[in-house]
Structure formats: structure tokens, C-alpha cells
Design an enzyme around this catalytic site. Structure first.
Site, mmCIF file in Angstrom:
data_model
loop_
_atom_site.group_PDB
_atom_site.id
_atom_site.type_symbol
_atom_site.label_atom_id
_atom_site.label_comp_id
_atom_site.label_asym_id
_atom_site.label_seq_id
_atom_site.Cartn_x
_atom_site.Cartn_y
_atom_site.Cartn_z
ATOM 1 N N ASN A 7 -13.813 -16.653 -54.620
ATOM 2 C CA ASN A 7 -12.426 -16.861 -55.028
ATOM 3 C C ASN A 7 -11.822 -15.506 -55.434
ATOM 4 O O ASN A 7 -12.369 -14.823 -56.305
ATOM 5 C CB ASN A 7 -12.401 -17.842 -56.212
ATOM 6 C CG ASN A 7 -11.001 -18.140 -56.689
ATOM 7 O OD1 ASN A 7 -10.204 -17.236 -56.893
ATOM 8 N ND2 ASN A 7 -10.701 -19.403 -56.896
ATOM 9 N N HIS A 10 -8.509 -13.642 -58.965
ATOM 10 C CA HIS A 10 -8.502 -12.685 -60.079
ATOM 11 C C HIS A 10 -8.065 -11.290 -59.665
ATOM 12 O O HIS A 10 -7.617 -10.508 -60.496
ATOM 13 C CB HIS A 10 -9.884 -12.634 -60.737
ATOM 14 C CG HIS A 10 -10.214 -13.918 -61.423
ATOM 15 N ND1 HIS A 10 -10.686 -15.002 -60.747
ATOM 16 C CD2 HIS A 10 -10.073 -14.294 -62.702
ATOM 17 C CE1 HIS A 10 -10.849 -15.992 -61.598
ATOM 18 N NE2 HIS A 10 -10.479 -15.591 -62.784
ATOM 19 N N HIS A 43 -6.048 -19.842 -54.646
ATOM 20 C CA HIS A 43 -5.292 -20.974 -55.215
ATOM 21 C C HIS A 43 -3.820 -20.590 -55.229
ATOM 22 O O HIS A 43 -3.423 -19.688 -55.968
ATOM 23 C CB HIS A 43 -5.814 -21.234 -56.631
ATOM 24 C CG HIS A 43 -5.219 -22.430 -57.303
ATOM 25 N ND1 HIS A 43 -5.675 -22.905 -58.509
ATOM 26 C CD2 HIS A 43 -4.203 -23.256 -56.953
ATOM 27 C CE1 HIS A 43 -4.973 -23.973 -58.867
ATOM 28 N NE2 HIS A 43 -4.066 -24.198 -57.942
ATOM 29 N N ARG A 45 -0.730 -21.463 -56.609
ATOM 30 C CA ARG A 45 -0.209 -22.327 -57.681
ATOM 31 C C ARG A 45 1.292 -22.516 -57.527
ATOM 32 O O ARG A 45 1.977 -21.640 -56.999
ATOM 33 C CB ARG A 45 -0.501 -21.679 -59.044
ATOM 34 C CG ARG A 45 -1.940 -21.841 -59.483
ATOM 35 C CD ARG A 45 -2.109 -21.284 -60.890
ATOM 36 N NE ARG A 45 -3.379 -21.689 -61.449
ATOM 37 C CZ ARG A 45 -3.553 -22.730 -62.249
ATOM 38 N NH1 ARG A 45 -2.525 -23.469 -62.612
ATOM 39 N NH2 ARG A 45 -4.745 -23.041 -62.698
ATOM 40 N N ARG A 49 1.487 -17.657 -60.053
ATOM 41 C CA ARG A 49 1.149 -16.655 -61.069
ATOM 42 C C ARG A 49 0.197 -15.577 -60.570
ATOM 43 O O ARG A 49 0.121 -14.510 -61.147
ATOM 44 C CB ARG A 49 0.555 -17.331 -62.306
ATOM 45 C CG ARG A 49 -0.793 -17.961 -62.051
ATOM 46 C CD ARG A 49 -1.435 -18.399 -63.337
ATOM 47 N NE ARG A 49 -0.793 -19.563 -63.884
ATOM 48 C CZ ARG A 49 -1.413 -20.419 -64.708
ATOM 49 N NH1 ARG A 49 -2.639 -20.176 -65.088
ATOM 50 N NH2 ARG A 49 -0.806 -21.475 -65.161
ATOM 51 N N GLU A 70 -7.087 -23.638 -52.385
ATOM 52 C CA GLU A 70 -7.066 -24.547 -53.549
ATOM 53 C C GLU A 70 -5.617 -24.876 -53.829
ATOM 54 O O GLU A 70 -4.764 -23.975 -53.851
ATOM 55 C CB GLU A 70 -7.623 -23.803 -54.759
ATOM 56 C CG GLU A 70 -9.011 -24.188 -55.123
ATOM 57 C CD GLU A 70 -9.416 -23.466 -56.399
ATOM 58 O OE1 GLU A 70 -8.654 -23.450 -57.373
ATOM 59 O OE2 GLU A 70 -10.513 -22.905 -56.378
ATOM 60 N N THR A 101 -8.010 -23.768 -63.971
ATOM 61 C CA THR A 101 -8.147 -25.211 -63.762
ATOM 62 C C THR A 101 -9.052 -25.780 -64.850
ATOM 63 O O THR A 101 -10.142 -25.275 -65.087
ATOM 64 C CB THR A 101 -8.759 -25.473 -62.368
ATOM 65 O OG1 THR A 101 -8.060 -24.669 -61.425
ATOM 66 C CG2 THR A 101 -8.632 -26.938 -61.981
ATOM 67 N N GLU A 151 -16.122 -31.117 -54.654
ATOM 68 C CA GLU A 151 -16.614 -29.949 -55.384
ATOM 69 C C GLU A 151 -16.800 -30.405 -56.820
ATOM 70 O O GLU A 151 -15.840 -30.803 -57.487
ATOM 71 C CB GLU A 151 -15.616 -28.786 -55.311
ATOM 72 C CG GLU A 151 -16.121 -27.569 -56.096
ATOM 73 C CD GLU A 151 -15.156 -26.391 -56.091
ATOM 74 O OE1 GLU A 151 -14.405 -26.214 -55.116
ATOM 75 O OE2 GLU A 151 -15.164 -25.649 -57.092
ATOM 76 N N HIS A 191 -16.797 -23.473 -60.863
ATOM 77 C CA HIS A 191 -16.047 -23.219 -62.084
ATOM 78 C C HIS A 191 -16.976 -22.758 -63.201
ATOM 79 O O HIS A 191 -17.876 -23.489 -63.599
ATOM 80 C CB HIS A 191 -15.225 -24.421 -62.566
ATOM 81 C CG HIS A 191 -13.962 -23.953 -63.230
ATOM 82 N ND1 HIS A 191 -13.955 -23.468 -64.502
ATOM 83 C CD2 HIS A 191 -12.704 -23.813 -62.757
ATOM 84 C CE1 HIS A 191 -12.722 -23.064 -64.789
ATOM 85 N NE2 HIS A 191 -11.944 -23.258 -63.756
HETATM 86 N N1 PXP Z 1 -13.479 -24.058 -58.086
HETATM 87 C C1 PXP Z 1 -12.239 -24.437 -58.465
HETATM 88 C C2 PXP Z 1 -11.736 -25.758 -57.996
HETATM 89 C C3 PXP Z 1 -11.440 -23.605 -59.281
HETATM 90 O O1 PXP Z 1 -10.213 -24.003 -59.664
HETATM 91 C C4 PXP Z 1 -11.945 -22.348 -59.661
HETATM 92 C C5 PXP Z 1 -11.095 -21.419 -60.482
HETATM 93 O O2 PXP Z 1 -10.041 -20.937 -59.733
HETATM 94 C C6 PXP Z 1 -13.228 -21.987 -59.217
HETATM 95 C C7 PXP Z 1 -13.986 -22.868 -58.462
HETATM 96 C C8 PXP Z 1 -13.838 -20.670 -59.574
HETATM 97 O O3 PXP Z 1 -14.035 -20.607 -60.939
HETATM 98 P P1 PXP Z 1 -14.515 -19.244 -61.615
HETATM 99 O O4 PXP Z 1 -13.389 -18.270 -61.433
HETATM 100 O O5 PXP Z 1 -14.749 -19.611 -63.025
HETATM 101 O O6 PXP Z 1 -15.742 -18.810 -60.874
#
Ligand code: PXP
Length: 241
Positions: A7, A10, A43, A45, A49, A70, A101, A151, A191
Site C-alpha cells: 500500500n 503513505h 485508497h 478516499r 487526503r 481500496e 481505516t 481481507e 492492517h
Molecule cells: N488493508 C486495508 C483495507 C487498509 O485500509 C489498510 C490501510 O490503508 C491496509 C490494509 C494497510 O494497513 P497498514 O498501513 O497499517 O499496513
């Protein structure tokens, strides 16, 4: 074999901190793929953001592995997904005030609405995953709504400190994964996973994919994204059942 989807939200968050054009999440995606990631997750949003529409469109052009969008079950974003055609979508709940999330999707109370969403995605050959709590009711509802994958939300597991609570949550994750696997769903987890807490998750045979962002991008600040992705892939491969 378990695979890693990275992901890159960030990276966009860091860019937005200065309202500038660096670091670019697209560059991060390309490097994560070159390091062995089997998918890129972003994602989009409602409040934009971090990831912007432009990022999603360029990612669609450059991602060679699998692009997982996402998104909330929101009409504006659904239309964008149907236009951009990611390989898959992961449907998440979205709350404007949250930092990230905060929990799984309430599928059981929204089966009809989600069923229509799945049908629209399937018409365009987009694979659909629901981000759910490790809860049999939500998994059953996901099946009825026609999801291809669930997931499992590992945020609670990641935040727990007490040994007893942790082992209870692990049992929930294992039994949910088993139930979903027997029902024919594909299973991912994500997550709050990091280089330490990933190990027990790798022992769950039904979990086939991980969706990980924060810990990889955090480590990348020190060691670079290539090494950070490779180290996570090594952790997964060395601990997997
Ligand atoms: N899976 C989903 C559905 C999420 O919303 C997120 C956060 O964007 C992640 C995985 C990844 O989470 P993390 O950034 O804590 O690894």
C-alpha cells in the site's frame, strides 16, 4: 505461497504534508514492484487526503502486477473505478474523521447494496474483496453479496498487548480464515501488520495475500523501499505454512 501487496498511500501522505509533488507514490509503486511486490494498493478516499485521481490513473498505466483500489461503497468512487478499471477493488468503510481505516465493513446490514456493487464490478471483470472483521457473520454475508475475496482486518490483533487477548484474536482470525476458505472465498489479511507481528499470520494456511503499507514505508525512510519490500517478502516466505 503467500504474496505481498504494498500500500503506497503513505508516500502520498508525505507529499501532501508539503502540498508539493514529491515523493511520488507512482515511483514508490514501480520500485515496490521491482523489489517483488505482487500487487500495489492505493485508497482513493472521498476527501482525497492522500491519493489523488491523477495518481490512480497513472498507477493504472504503470502497474504491471495487480492494482488494488481500496474504496468506500460511494457512487462517485464506484464510477471512477468502473472507468479506470483496477484489477481489483477492496471495499472498506470510510469515516471522515479517522486517521486510517478503523474496522471492517458492515456487510450483513448492507447485503443488497453491496451485491449491486459487486455485480457492477464483475460486469467490468473487476475482482472484488471486502475488508471485514474476522467474524463468521460478516464472511457469510460477503458470500451472499458475491464477493470473490475477504481481507481479514488485523488491526485489532496488531494493537493487542495481553497474551490472552492476543491468542483469542488469533483464534478468531484462524477460524474465520478456515470458514472463508471452505466457503470458497480467497483470503487476504491486512492492517497494522509489521515485521514482527506478521509471523503468526504466516502460519494461517488459508491466508494467501497480505496488504501492508505503514511499516514498509516507515522502514523505507531508513533503508530504501527496495530493501524494505524485500525484507517483508523474506519474512513472509521464511515464516509461511
Ligand atoms: N488493508 C486495508 C483495507 C487498509 O485500509 C489498510 C490501510 O490503508 C491496509 C490494509 C494497510 O494497513 P497498514 O498501513 O497499517 O499496513
Amino acid at each position: 505461497m503467500k504474496t505481498l501487496n504494498v500500500n503506497i498511500d503513505h508516500v502520498a501522505t508525505l507529499r501532501e504534508a508539503r502540498g508539493a509533488n514529491e515523493p511520488d507514490p507512482v515511483t514508490a509503486a514501480v520500485n515496490a514492484e521491482l523489489a517483488g511486490a505482487t500487487g500495489i494498493v492505493c485508497h482513493l478516499r472521498e476527501d482525497r487526503r492522500h491519493i489523488h485521481d491523477r495518481d490512480l490513473r497513472i498507477l493504472r498505466e504503470v502497474v504491471q502486477s495487480k492494482l488494488d483500489l481500496e474504496m468506500a461503497a460511494n457512487e462517485e468512487i464506484i464510477k471512477i473505478a468502473l472507468d479506470v478499471l483496477p484489477d481489483m477493488v477492496t471495499i472498506v468503510p470510510e469515516n471522515r474523521k479517522e486517521l486510517t481505516t478503523e474496522g471492517g465493513l458492515n456487510v450483513s446490514d448492507n447485503i443488497e447494496r453491496l451485491k449491486k456493487l459487486v455485480e457492477r464490478m464483475h460486469e467490468k471483470s473487476i475482482f472484488v474483496s471486502f475488508f471485514v472483521e474476522p467474524d463468521i457473520n460478516q464472511i457469510e454475508a460477503s458470500l451472499i453479496a458475491g464477493a470473490d475475496m475477504v481481507e481479514l482486518h488485523t488491526g485489532t490483533y496488531a494493537n493487542l498487548k495481553g497474551e490472552n487477548e492476543l491468542s483469542q484474536e488469533l483464534i478468531k482470525i484462524k477460524s474465520s480464515a478456515q470458514f472463508a476458505g471452505e466457503a470458497g472465498l480467497k483470503i487476504a489479511a491486512g492492517h497494522g501488520l509489521n515485521y514482527i507481528n506478521i509471523t503468526p499470520m504466516c502460519m494461517v494456511p488459508e491466508i494467501r495475500e497480505f496488504s501492508i503499507g505503514h511499516t514498509i514505508i516507515s522502514r523505507a525512510v531508513y533503508v530504501g523501499i527496495t530493501q524494505a519490500v524485500k525484507e517483508m517478502i523474506d519474512m513472509i516466505n521464511n515464516s509461511s505454512k
